[in-house]
Design a protein around this motif. Structure first.
Motif, PDB file in Angstrom:
ATOM      1  N   ILE A   2       0.851  -1.187   0.000  1.00 22.07           N
ATOM      2  CA  ILE A   2       0.000   0.000   0.000  1.00 22.07           C
ATOM      3  C   ILE A   2       0.890   1.240   0.000  1.00 22.07           C
ATOM      4  N   TYR A   3       0.732   2.049  -1.024  1.00 21.67           N
ATOM      5  CA  TYR A   3       1.500   3.288  -1.163  1.00 21.67           C
ATOM      6  C   TYR A   3       0.796   4.427  -0.440  1.00 21.67           C
ATOM      7  N   PRO A   4       1.571   5.434   0.001  1.00 22.34           N
ATOM      8  CA  PRO A   4       0.911   6.663   0.463  1.00 22.34           C
ATOM      9  C   PRO A   4       0.371   7.409  -0.757  1.00 22.34           C
ATOM     10  N   ILE A   5      -0.709   8.157  -0.564  1.00 22.64           N
ATOM     11  CA  ILE A   5      -1.308   8.937  -1.649  1.00 22.64           C
ATOM     12  C   ILE A   5      -0.640  10.310  -1.689  1.00 22.64           C
ATOM     13  N   VAL A   6      -0.140  10.666  -2.865  1.00 20.27           N
ATOM     14  CA  VAL A   6       0.456  11.979  -3.087  1.00 20.27           C
ATOM     15  C   VAL A   6      -0.679  13.003  -3.136  1.00 20.27           C
ATOM     16  N   VAL A   7      -0.534  14.096  -2.380  1.00 25.81           N
ATOM     17  CA  VAL A   7      -1.622  15.072  -2.319  1.00 25.81           C
ATOM     18  C   VAL A   7      -1.294  16.373  -3.040  1.00 25.81           C
ATOM     19  N   TYR A   8      -2.347  17.177  -3.170  1.00 21.86           N
ATOM     20  CA  TYR A   8      -2.312  18.459  -3.862  1.00 21.86           C
ATOM     21  C   TYR A   8      -1.050  19.252  -3.520  1.00 21.86           C
ATOM     22  N   GLY A   9      -0.442  19.815  -4.553  1.00 20.50           N
ATOM     23  CA  GLY A   9       0.755  20.622  -4.387  1.00 20.50           C
ATOM     24  C   GLY A   9       2.003  19.905  -4.862  1.00 20.50           C
ATOM     25  N   SER A  41     -10.399   3.610   0.295  1.00 23.54           N
ATOM     26  CA  SER A  41     -11.829   3.625  -0.061  1.00 23.54           C
ATOM     27  C   SER A  41     -12.097   4.414  -1.336  1.00 23.54           C
ATOM     28  N   GLY A  42     -11.214   4.269  -2.326  1.00 26.56           N
ATOM     29  CA  GLY A  42     -11.372   4.949  -3.605  1.00 26.56           C
ATOM     30  C   GLY A  42     -12.039   4.063  -4.635  1.00 26.56           C
ATOM     31  N   ILE A  43     -12.439   4.692  -5.742  1.00 24.65           N
ATOM     32  CA  ILE A  43     -13.010   3.936  -6.869  1.00 24.65           C
ATOM     33  C   ILE A  43     -12.152   4.081  -8.115  1.00 24.65           C
ATOM     34  N   GLY A  44     -11.084   4.862  -8.009  1.00 26.55           N
ATOM     35  CA  GLY A  44     -10.139   5.034  -9.094  1.00 26.55           C
ATOM     36  C   GLY A  44      -8.830   5.540  -8.523  1.00 26.55           C
ATOM     37  N   LEU A  45      -7.720   5.176  -9.175  1.00 26.02           N
ATOM     38  CA  LEU A  45      -6.404   5.640  -8.741  1.00 26.02           C
ATOM     39  C   LEU A  45      -5.479   5.668  -9.949  1.00 26.02           C
ATOM     40  N   ALA A  46      -4.828   6.797 -10.145  1.00 19.65           N
ATOM     41  CA  ALA A  46      -3.868   6.941 -11.242  1.00 19.65           C
ATOM     42  C   ALA A  46      -2.447   6.879 -10.680  1.00 19.65           C
ATOM     43  N   ALA A  47      -1.518   6.353 -11.487  1.00 15.84           N
ATOM     44  CA  ALA A  47      -0.132   6.193 -11.041  1.00 15.84           C
ATOM     45  C   ALA A  47       0.481   7.482 -10.477  1.00 15.84           C
ATOM     46  N   PRO A  48       0.219   8.677 -11.058  1.00 17.94           N
ATOM     47  CA  PRO A  48       0.787   9.884 -10.451  1.00 17.94           C
ATOM     48  C   PRO A  48       0.367  10.083  -8.993  1.00 17.94           C
ATOM     49  N   GLN A  49      -0.769   9.539  -8.605  1.00 18.72           N
ATOM     50  CA  GLN A  49      -1.242   9.688  -7.235  1.00 18.72           C
ATOM     51  C   GLN A  49      -0.444   8.865  -6.228  1.00 18.72           C
ATOM     52  N   TYR A 140      -8.230   9.697 -16.155  1.00 18.18           N
ATOM     53  CA  TYR A 140      -7.474  10.082 -17.356  1.00 18.18           C
ATOM     54  C   TYR A 140      -6.881  11.479 -17.175  1.00 18.18           C
ATOM     55  N   ASP A 141      -7.664  12.381 -16.589  1.00 17.77           N
ATOM     56  CA  ASP A 141      -7.150  13.724 -16.311  1.00 17.77           C
ATOM     57  C   ASP A 141      -5.858  13.656 -15.508  1.00 17.77           C
ATOM     58  N   HIS A 142      -5.791  12.744 -14.532  1.00 19.38           N
ATOM     59  CA  HIS A 142      -4.578  12.630 -13.705  1.00 19.38           C
ATOM     60  C   HIS A 142      -3.337  12.343 -14.542  1.00 19.38           C
ATOM     61  N   ILE A 143      -3.453  11.463 -15.526  1.00 19.08           N
ATOM     62  CA  ILE A 143      -2.255  11.151 -16.320  1.00 19.08           C
ATOM     63  C   ILE A 143      -1.940  12.254 -17.331  1.00 19.08           C
ATOM     64  N   GLU A 144      -2.859  13.201 -17.473  1.00 23.67           N
ATOM     65  CA  GLU A 144      -2.622  14.380 -18.314  1.00 23.67           C
ATOM     66  C   GLU A 144      -2.133  15.569 -17.482  1.00 23.67           C
TER      67      GLU A 144
END
Length: 183
Positions: A2-9, A41-49, A140-144
């Motif tokens: 389980i990775y930590p989630i990268v947050v805004y900024g 408890s997400g429904i989607g996760l992009a690699a940048p996150q 998809y927006d996340h990978i863009e």
């Protein structure tokens, strides 16, 4: 894992992610991403996150029991290409694991066509609509290098400035581990 989630900024959330070389073994990474997404408890996760600037995201809409047709909507999208977004835009309140505790109404088109590889490098071209399309568009927006905040009015962004600043500093309560850029 389980990775930590990268947050805004964090700058990784604003970069256009890189293509993954065809044939790369993605089994472990995809498995880890699903595990990380479920733990948050997400429904989607992009690699940048999770701090990886590659064109990969995972989705699982089966937790949205009130939505029809979501059972079995669990997929990995590798090197996806959005072919078409069409239909009438509709608003829905979205949130994001990288922007914890903020939810806003976002307008997105109701249908899309996308070409992608699965984690076994099988090529797919599919059409999605409704909530499935929305989840895919968000990831998809996340990978863009785009966030749902980018769809908000300047006024709404100003009103969220303090909360976003706190998120960047890690001053936010979450039930999952985060990685804040200014902590």
């Amino acid at each position: 894992m389980i990775y930590p989630i990268v947050v805004y900024g964090d700058p990784v959330l604003r970069q256009r992610a890189k293509e993954i070389p065809t044939g790369t073994d993605l089994k472990q990474l995809v498995g880890d991403m699903f595990e990380t997404m479920y733990a948050a408890s997400g429904i989607g996760l992009a690699a940048p996150q999770i701090g990886k600037s590659v064109r990969l995201f995972v989705v699982d809409g089966s937790a949205l029991e009130e939505e029809p047709d979501m059972e079995g909507f669990k997929k990995a999208f590798v090197n996806p290409v959005m072919l078409e977004e069409l239909g009438t835009p509709w608003e829905f309140e979205e949130g994001c694991l990288s922007i914890p505790n903020i939810r806003e109404k976002i307008s997105r088109k109701e249908k899309l066509r996308i070409r992608y590889y699965d984690e076994d490098w099988n090529l797919h071209e599919e059409a999605f609509d409704g909530m499935k399309a929305r989840i895919i568009q968000h990831e998809y927006d996340h990978i863009e290098g785009k966030l749902f905040l980018d769809y908000l009015t300047p006024l709404k962004k100003r009103l969220l400035k303090g909360k976003l600043s706190d998120i960047t500093k890690g001053k936010v309560d979450t039930e999952y581990r985060i990685l804040a850029p200014k902590k």
